[in-house]
Scaffold this motif. Structure first.
Motif, mmCIF file in Angstrom:
data_model
loop_
_atom_site.group_PDB
_atom_site.id
_atom_site.type_symbol
_atom_site.label_atom_id
_atom_site.label_comp_id
_atom_site.label_asym_id
_atom_site.label_seq_id
_atom_site.Cartn_x
_atom_site.Cartn_y
_atom_site.Cartn_z
ATOM 1 N N PHE A 137 -40.105 35.561 49.048
ATOM 2 C CA PHE A 137 -39.574 35.476 50.408
ATOM 3 C C PHE A 137 -40.058 36.623 51.295
ATOM 4 C CE2 PHE A 137 -36.925 32.266 48.562
ATOM 5 C CZ PHE A 137 -36.747 31.372 49.606
ATOM 6 N N TYR B 264 -32.223 33.504 54.838
ATOM 7 C CA TYR B 264 -32.929 32.335 54.312
ATOM 8 C C TYR B 264 -32.671 31.104 55.173
ATOM 9 C CZ TYR B 264 -33.510 35.168 50.078
ATOM 10 O OH TYR B 264 -33.825 36.160 49.182
ATOM 11 N N VAL C 210 -43.236 34.815 53.846
ATOM 12 C CA VAL C 210 -42.585 33.894 52.901
ATOM 13 C C VAL C 210 -43.650 32.991 52.280
ATOM 14 C CG1 VAL C 210 -40.938 31.999 52.684
ATOM 15 C CG2 VAL C 210 -40.405 33.944 54.164
ATOM 16 N N ARG D 151 -38.150 25.954 59.011
ATOM 17 C CA ARG D 151 -39.614 26.110 59.059
ATOM 18 C C ARG D 151 -40.264 25.350 57.917
ATOM 19 N NH1 ARG D 151 -38.767 32.220 60.223
ATOM 20 N NH2 ARG D 151 -39.281 32.421 58.023
ATOM 21 N N ASP D 152 -39.603 25.343 56.736
ATOM 22 C CA ASP D 152 -40.115 24.563 55.604
ATOM 23 C C ASP D 152 -40.178 23.084 55.960
ATOM 24 O OD1 ASP D 152 -40.274 26.836 54.030
ATOM 25 O OD2 ASP D 152 -38.455 26.404 52.882
ATOM 26 N N VAL E 184 -35.490 30.130 57.141
ATOM 27 C CA VAL E 184 -36.674 29.635 56.440
ATOM 28 C C VAL E 184 -36.646 28.117 56.294
ATOM 29 C CG1 VAL E 184 -37.937 29.705 54.239
ATOM 30 C CG2 VAL E 184 -36.957 31.801 55.191
#
Length: 97
Positions: free
Chosen positions: A39, A50, A68, A56-57, A53
Motif C-alpha cells: 500500500f 484504504y 499503492v 481507484r481500484d 484506494v
C-alpha cells in the motif's frame, strides 16, 4: 496436521539412524510473491486511508497512486507464482498458507 506429524516423526527417525540423505515427506518453502498487497505511502497509516484506494481500484486496475501496488500487478504476481508452482510441483499437492 497428520502429514506434519508424520514428517516430524520421519525426520527424527532419520536423524536417529544417521540417515541425512532421505528426502522428507514434505517440502516447506517461502514464496516472496505470496505476500500482502503493497500500500505504498499508506502502509502504517490509519486503515481509514484504504477507503480512498478502493474507488481507484474500481476505476482502474492499473492505478498506482500513492505508491499503492496496482490490482493488475497483484493479479499478475499471483498468476506467475501459481504458474511456477504448477511447473515445479506438477502432479503433486501444494498447500499455500
Amino acid at each position: 496436521t497428520a502429514q506434519i506429524a508424520a514428517y516430524e516423526m520421519q525426520r527424527r527417525a532419520q536423524i536417529a539412524a544417521g540417515d541425512w540423505e532421505a528426502p522428507p515427506l514434505l517440502q516447506i518453502g517461502l514464496l516472496s510473491d505470496l505476500r500482502e498487497r503493497d500500500f505504498g505511502s499508506l502502509d502504517g497509516l490509519s486503515a481509514g486511508n484504504y477507503d480512498n484506494v478502493w474507488p481507484r481500484d474500481m476505476a482502474s486496475p492499473f492505478d498506482g497512486t500513492d505508491g499503492v501496488e496496482p490490482v493488475a500487478d497483484v493479479c499478475q504476481r499471483l498468476s506467475n507464482m501459481v504458474d511456477l508452482l504448477e511447473k515445479r510441483h506438477s502432479g503433486k499437492q501444494v498447500i499455500l498458507t
